[in-house]
Design an enzyme around this catalytic site. Structure first.
Site, PDB file in Angstrom:
ATOM      1  N   GLY A 104      37.690  16.489   2.944  1.00 37.53           N
ATOM      2  CA  GLY A 104      38.774  17.139   2.154  1.00 37.53           C
ATOM      3  C   GLY A 104      38.536  17.955   0.424  1.00 37.53           C
ATOM      4  CB  SER A 200      33.882  18.664   4.993  1.00 40.66           C
ATOM      5  OG  SER A 200      34.504  20.018   4.194  1.00 40.66           O
ATOM      6  CE1 TYR A 201      34.548  16.393  -2.930  1.00 41.11           C
ATOM      7  CE2 TYR A 201      35.408  14.456  -2.758  1.00 41.11           C
ATOM      8  CZ  TYR A 201      34.887  15.437  -3.996  1.00 41.11           C
ATOM      9  OH  TYR A 201      34.686  14.888  -5.101  1.00 41.11           O
ATOM     10  CG  ASP A 398      31.609  25.686   7.995  1.00 39.50           C
ATOM     11  OD1 ASP A 398      31.922  25.899   8.136  1.00 39.50           O
ATOM     12  OD2 ASP A 398      31.031  25.462   7.438  1.00 39.50           O
ATOM     13  CG  HIS A 451      33.702  22.615   8.204  1.00 39.48           C
ATOM     14  ND1 HIS A 451      33.029  23.048   7.683  1.00 39.48           N
ATOM     15  CD2 HIS A 451      34.476  21.283   8.270  1.00 39.48           C
ATOM     16  CE1 HIS A 451      33.351  21.707   6.019  1.00 39.48           C
ATOM     17  NE2 HIS A 451      34.026  21.049   6.416  1.00 39.48           N
TER      18      HIS A 451
END
Length: 479
Positions: A104, A200-201, A398, A451
């Site tokens: 996020g 991701s984060y 992605d 992703h």
């Protein structure tokens, strides 16, 4: 498959095997006895049994046990994190424990990781039923999902301004306290190998939590607080946000190379933006705003997949992750399912009556995020030196944190190449992607994945996990 048989004619191996079996039997008896005594005294086994999920609406029948509930990480502030834990589908007492974190910042590992990527249960379009994921990662490990930090998903804090002070450091600290307390609730898994994975984060979350464990393990006075950390698998599926400079440069280069932006915009960004600076110029910000407009047209997290529309909703397929069956509306089904009161009761969730509905991401968390290093490379160097097993992988369709970004980022580490760029093969004798082995780190691409790699290539991602846990090379030839 190699078989192990008790052979009465083998005078040397038979007594050894009998002793092993006897040891396992005595251990089981001791565990059952401890479980009974503990349950009577309200100890950890009683607590975990209270968290056991026994009547989840719409759930298919399974042989493994799963648990969900809260672990308090700060009693003074009434801060608790929500988890969902699945024992391995077979032989959980022999399998490692793997923690999965979504990024996020501010997004749910239950909503994305469990319900749409690699967990056992995927909500269906009716919002009522669950479909069993045949490629769930609990085929290879005991699988733990955590909604972190507080304010994400079902996790909460009774201090209203907590979100205003959240960041990388506080999130890592709370996740560490969660793990210490979770292993106290599930002591039978304390001696198991422990791994952390994410996307991701989580390119921040995973290395930072790994570093915290690595730093604190040698000095914990109470050995019950020791965490048997063996490595982390940072997923770069459009994914592991590792270095602001190279992540953004790679994103723009990938966008131009894949015909997402014009030559004019590409050259405008290249001449006005200095991504090595923490704060971008106003002119650069205007150019980047033009770039981000493409997000409203296509799914930049999976370039060649459709976006969810009212026409497509529920008509694509099973949602089990194969390209032909990928359902871009799966997140809608998840939100419907997890907001059902009977589902929340079954998961022991929302016990405090949270005033807002469950959602995949809490934008307030992302907006308030106040602590985010521009690069995780110093931390990764430290973890390599600490001997952790580190794999970084990247879905190659992605566009948000593309394979180009990760290659630029890893080049910055300056690691010695042990094995050059070579293909690897998946179960169906197809090229699964490419990989390169550095001294202390392996980088793997996953062909055709966006992703969220497990969503698009479930078989390949399970194979990737299995080889990572076994510390074995991915197949270099069709098999």
């Amino acid at each position: 498959m190699r078989r192990y048989v008790i052979n009465p004619q083998n005078k040397t191996s038979s007594p050894v095997l009998i002793l092993v079996l006897l040891s396992l039997l005595l251990g089981t008896i001791a565990l059952v006895t401890a479980y009974g005594e503990d349950a009577a005294n309200g100890g950890p086994f009683a607590q975990q049994e209270a968290d056991r999920v026994v009547s989840l609406p719409g759930q298919p029948e399974v042989s493994f046990r799963h648990y969900a509930g809260y672990v308090t990480v700060n009693e003074d502030h009434g801060r608790a994190l929500f988890y969902w834990f699945f024992e391995a589908a077979q032989s959980p007492h022999l399998k490692p424990v793997l923690l999965w974190l979504n990024g996020g910042p501010g997004c749910s590992s239950v909503g994305y990781g469990e319900a749409e990527e690699l967990g056992p249960f995927f909500p269906q379009k009716d919002g009522q039923t669950l479909k069993l994921n045949p490629y769930s990662w609990n085929r290879a490990a005991n699988l733990l999902f955590l909604e972190s930090p507080s304010g994400v998903g079902f996790s909460y804090s009774n201090v209203t301004d907590y979100i205003n002070n959240v960041g990388d450091t506080s999130s890592a600290e709370d996740s560490y306290v969660f793990l210490v307390n979770w292993f106290k609730r599930f002591p039978q898994f304390r001696s198991h190998e422990f791994y952390i994975a994410g996307e991701s984060y989580a390119g921040h979350y995973v290395p930072q939590l790994s570093e915290l464990i690595l730093d604190r393990n040698p000095d914990v006075p109470d050995k019950r607080n020791f965490i048997n950390l063996k490595g982390f698998m940072a997923s770069n599926l459009g994914n592991a946000l590792l270095d602001d400079d190279t992540d953004r440069r790679g994103m723009i280069d990938y966008a131009w190379d894949h015909a997402l932006i014009s030559d004019q915009l590409y050259h405008g960004i290249k001449t006005t933006c200095n991504f090595s600076q923490e704060t971008l110029s106003k002119k650069c910000e205007r150019k980047m705003k033009e770039y981000y407009n493409v997000y409203g047209i296509i799914d930049v997290y999976s370039l060649y997949s459709p976006i969810c529309t009212s026409t497509l909703k529920g008509s694509i397929g099973s949602g089990l992750g194969q390209r032909g069956g990928y359902d871009p509306c799966a997140s809608d089904y998840t939100e419907t399912y997890l907001n059902r009161p009977e589902v929340q009761r079954a998961l022991h969730a929302n016990l405090t009556g949270i005033s807002y509905p469950w959602s995949h991401c809490n934008n307030s968390v992302a907006i308030s995020w106040s602590d985010s290093p521009i690069s995780m490379l110093p931390t990764i160097r430290k973890l390599i030196k600490g001997g952790l097993r580190i794999w970084v992988y990247s879905g190659d369709t992605d566009g948000r944190i593309p394979v180009t970004s990760t290659r630029y980022t890893l080049r910055k580490l300056g690691l010695k190449t042990v094995k050059e760029w070579t293909p690897w093969f998946s179960y169906k004798k197809q090229a699964g992607g490419w990989r390169i082995e550095y001294e202390g780190l392996t980088f793997v691409t996953v062909r055709g994945a966006g992703h969220q790699v497990p969503t698009f290539t479930p078989e390949a991602s399970l194979q990737l996990l299995t080889n990572f846990l076994a510390n074995s090379q991915l197949p270099s030839k069709p098999f």
